[in-house]
Design an enzyme around this catalytic site. Structure first.
Site, mmCIF file in Angstrom:
data_model
loop_
_atom_site.group_PDB
_atom_site.id
_atom_site.type_symbol
_atom_site.label_atom_id
_atom_site.label_comp_id
_atom_site.label_asym_id
_atom_site.label_seq_id
_atom_site.Cartn_x
_atom_site.Cartn_y
_atom_site.Cartn_z
ATOM 1 N N HIS A 69 -4.603 -3.461 6.583
ATOM 2 C CA HIS A 69 -4.379 -3.731 5.153
ATOM 3 C C HIS A 69 -5.704 -4.220 4.568
ATOM 4 C CE1 HIS A 69 -2.826 -5.098 1.369
ATOM 5 N NE2 HIS A 69 -3.299 -6.310 1.611
ATOM 6 N N ASP A 77 0.845 -1.199 0.000
ATOM 7 C CA ASP A 77 0.000 0.000 0.000
ATOM 8 C C ASP A 77 0.881 1.251 0.000
ATOM 9 O OD1 ASP A 77 -2.306 -1.733 0.412
ATOM 10 O OD2 ASP A 77 -1.473 -2.004 2.416
HETATM 11 P P1 NDP Z 1 -1.188 -16.013 -3.384
HETATM 12 O O1 NDP Z 1 0.206 -16.487 -3.282
HETATM 13 O O2 NDP Z 1 -1.573 -15.178 -4.542
HETATM 14 O O3 NDP Z 1 -1.598 -15.187 -2.076
HETATM 15 C C1 NDP Z 1 -1.325 -15.682 -0.780
HETATM 16 C C2 NDP Z 1 -1.910 -14.768 0.238
HETATM 17 O O4 NDP Z 1 -1.354 -13.472 0.121
HETATM 18 C C3 NDP Z 1 -3.421 -14.580 0.159
HETATM 19 O O5 NDP Z 1 -3.932 -14.622 1.477
HETATM 20 C C4 NDP Z 1 -3.567 -13.215 -0.406
HETATM 21 O O6 NDP Z 1 -4.702 -12.559 0.069
HETATM 22 C C5 NDP Z 1 -2.381 -12.538 0.193
HETATM 23 N N1 NDP Z 1 -2.029 -11.244 -0.415
HETATM 24 C C6 NDP Z 1 -1.626 -10.158 0.263
HETATM 25 N N2 NDP Z 1 -1.374 -9.142 -0.543
HETATM 26 C C7 NDP Z 1 -1.652 -9.576 -1.773
HETATM 27 C C8 NDP Z 1 -1.594 -8.961 -3.052
HETATM 28 N N3 NDP Z 1 -1.250 -7.703 -3.229
HETATM 29 N N4 NDP Z 1 -1.887 -9.694 -4.123
HETATM 30 C C9 NDP Z 1 -2.250 -10.963 -3.976
HETATM 31 N N5 NDP Z 1 -2.339 -11.593 -2.792
HETATM 32 C C10 NDP Z 1 -2.047 -10.908 -1.712
HETATM 33 O O7 NDP Z 1 -2.198 -17.220 -3.251
HETATM 34 P P2 NDP Z 1 -2.182 -18.646 -3.978
HETATM 35 O O8 NDP Z 1 -3.549 -19.169 -3.783
HETATM 36 O O9 NDP Z 1 -1.546 -18.590 -5.301
HETATM 37 O O10 NDP Z 1 -1.174 -19.490 -3.076
HETATM 38 C C11 NDP Z 1 -1.396 -19.756 -1.752
HETATM 39 C C12 NDP Z 1 -0.573 -20.964 -1.400
HETATM 40 O O11 NDP Z 1 -0.611 -21.109 -0.005
HETATM 41 C C13 NDP Z 1 -1.103 -22.267 -2.020
HETATM 42 O O12 NDP Z 1 -0.017 -22.919 -2.626
HETATM 43 C C14 NDP Z 1 -1.621 -23.041 -0.809
HETATM 44 O O13 NDP Z 1 -1.407 -24.420 -0.942
HETATM 45 C C15 NDP Z 1 -0.735 -22.463 0.270
HETATM 46 N N6 NDP Z 1 -1.184 -22.564 1.637
HETATM 47 C C16 NDP Z 1 -0.236 -22.948 2.529
HETATM 48 C C17 NDP Z 1 -0.518 -23.046 3.857
HETATM 49 C C18 NDP Z 1 0.563 -23.501 4.743
HETATM 50 O O14 NDP Z 1 1.743 -23.383 4.393
HETATM 51 N N7 NDP Z 1 0.246 -24.021 5.901
HETATM 52 C C19 NDP Z 1 -1.854 -22.731 4.387
HETATM 53 C C20 NDP Z 1 -2.776 -22.248 3.392
HETATM 54 C C21 NDP Z 1 -2.428 -22.173 2.066
HETATM 55 P P3 NDP Z 1 -6.083 -12.457 -0.768
HETATM 56 O O15 NDP Z 1 -6.629 -13.844 -0.769
HETATM 57 O O16 NDP Z 1 -6.894 -11.504 0.025
HETATM 58 O O17 NDP Z 1 -5.708 -11.967 -2.121
#
Ligand code: NDP
Length: 328
Positions: free
Chosen positions: A187, A159
């Site tokens: 945020h 931001d």
């Molecule tokens: P991303 O990598 O795109 O995003 C991950 C997180 O970052 C989301 O919560 C997202 O929020 C947040 N975020 C913050 N700022 C931004 C921004 N500017 N733009 C986009 N996202 C932002 O998500 P993916 O779905 O591609 O990947 C998530 C991964 O996490 C998956 O591989 C999943 O398996 C893994 N995972 C791992 C966990 C663990 O290690 N225990 C637990 C849960 C998931 P928002 O949704 O609001 O965009």
């Protein structure tokens, strides 16, 4: 030779993880002379993709990258961690209530906080990127009573960076000429980008702009809704700029803010500026020698007060909701 710094990344196989890991391994997170060892945490379904990313990391032959471990066990992922980037989170899906979202994320961030408490290195620094980032950081922090509270931070640097460029484009200044800009609060859409204390080439930014209507009706909503505008334009989320901001956040935390400038970080409130103590809220902070301080003594005008209060109120509601769920 220096001992590698252990950097743990959760959600490593996601979009942000893919934009983040290569930059960490190339030295942009901590410095061009700091070797790193990566710990990638994924849920079981994400492990195979994380292994694929690790193959690509190998193929970059990064001189600073000393090891990659991949696991679905938080206790292993945070073992000896010096820096933890908590990126993986449960996204809000259509029709999901806020309470359900907070509960799902509690199931992720509470055990991760406990694993950090039990296994991380003494100098652990945590940045929460996964949304709702401030409240996820609050949950992790509450599960880590032995870690100093100030080590849990939430990302508002994206931001901050978005606001820098909007202000630079409005005034024709270079981003590097702008100092002391602040993101306050959560945020989320209620965040408040404040230019009343900012300077452009040494002159007050709000006076230079001289247009409160632009501030209220263009600047603030553009910064706050930028994520949605990017999804609309590219059909995918702003993963690369989010990863860039995570790099900036940790780099500044470790290496310090420039003299006369500050940055924005979501940090545990000490009650400054009327923000309830204990909330993780964005403030202007200076950093030095791996520690940060909330900038004190700024005058908050009426325009800013209303907006800071609204964002803090939202953080209080999120805190109350996770408290009711027994997550903190
Ligand atoms: P991303 O990598 O795109 O995003 C991950 C997180 O970052 C989301 O919560 C997202 O929020 C947040 N975020 C913050 N700022 C931004 C921004 N500017 N733009 C986009 N996202 C932002 O998500 P993916 O779905 O591609 O990947 C998530 C991964 O996490 C998956 O591989 C999943 O398996 C893994 N995972 C791992 C966990 C663990 O290690 N225990 C637990 C849960 C998931 P928002 O949704 O609001 O965009």
């Amino acid at each position: 030779t220096r001992t590698p710094v252990n950097v743990t990344v959760t959600g490593a196989a996601g979009q942000i993880g893919y934009a983040l890991l290569f930059r960490i391994a190339s030295g942009q997170l901590l410095g061009a002379d700091v070797p790193v060892s990566l710990r990638l945490l994924e849920i079981p379904q994400g492990l195979k993709a994380a292994e694929g990313t690790a193959m690509e990391l190998d193929d970059c032959a990064f001189p600073l990258l000393k090891g990659i471990d991949i696991t679905d066990d938080p206790n292993k992922a945070f073992d000896g961690a010096n820096v933890a980037l908590l990126v993986g989170a449960r996204p809000r899906t259509k029709g999901m209530e806020r309470g359900d979202l907070l509960e799902a994320n509690g199931g992720i961030f509470k055990p991760q906080g406990k694993a950090i408490n039990d296994h991380a290195a003494d100098d652990i620094k945590v940045l929460v990127v996964g949304n709702p980032a401030n409240t996820n950081a609050l949950i992790a922090r509450a599960a880590a009573p032995d870690v100093p509270a100030g080590r849990f931070t939430a990302m508002t640097r994206l931001d901050h960076n978005r606001a820098l460029t909007q202000l630079a484009q409005k005034t024709g200044a270079a981003v590097s000429d702008i100092k002391r800009l602040t993101i306050w609060g959560n945020h989320s859409a209620t965040q408040y980008p404040d230019i009343f204390h900012a300077e452009i080439a040494g002159k007050n930014a709000a006076e230079t702009v001289g247009d409160e209507t632009w501030l209220a009706e263009t600047f603030i909503p553009t910064v706050a809704k930028r994520g949605a505008a990017i999804i609309e334009a590219r059909g995918a989320s702003s993963a690369a700029s989010a990863a860039n901001a995570a790099i900036d956040h940790v780099h500044t935390w470790v290496n310090g803010t420039a003299e006369g400038d500050w940055t924005s970080m979501g940090v545990v409130s000490d009650g400054s500026y009327g923000v309830a103590e204990g909330l993780i809220s964005s403030f202007p902070v200076t950093t030095k020698d791996g520690a940060y301080e909330i900038v004190q003594g700024l005058d908050i005008n009426e325009f800013s007060r209303t907006r800071i209060d609204a964002s803090v109120k939202e953080l209080e509601e999120e805190r109350d909701a996770v408290r009711a769920l027994g997550l903190i």
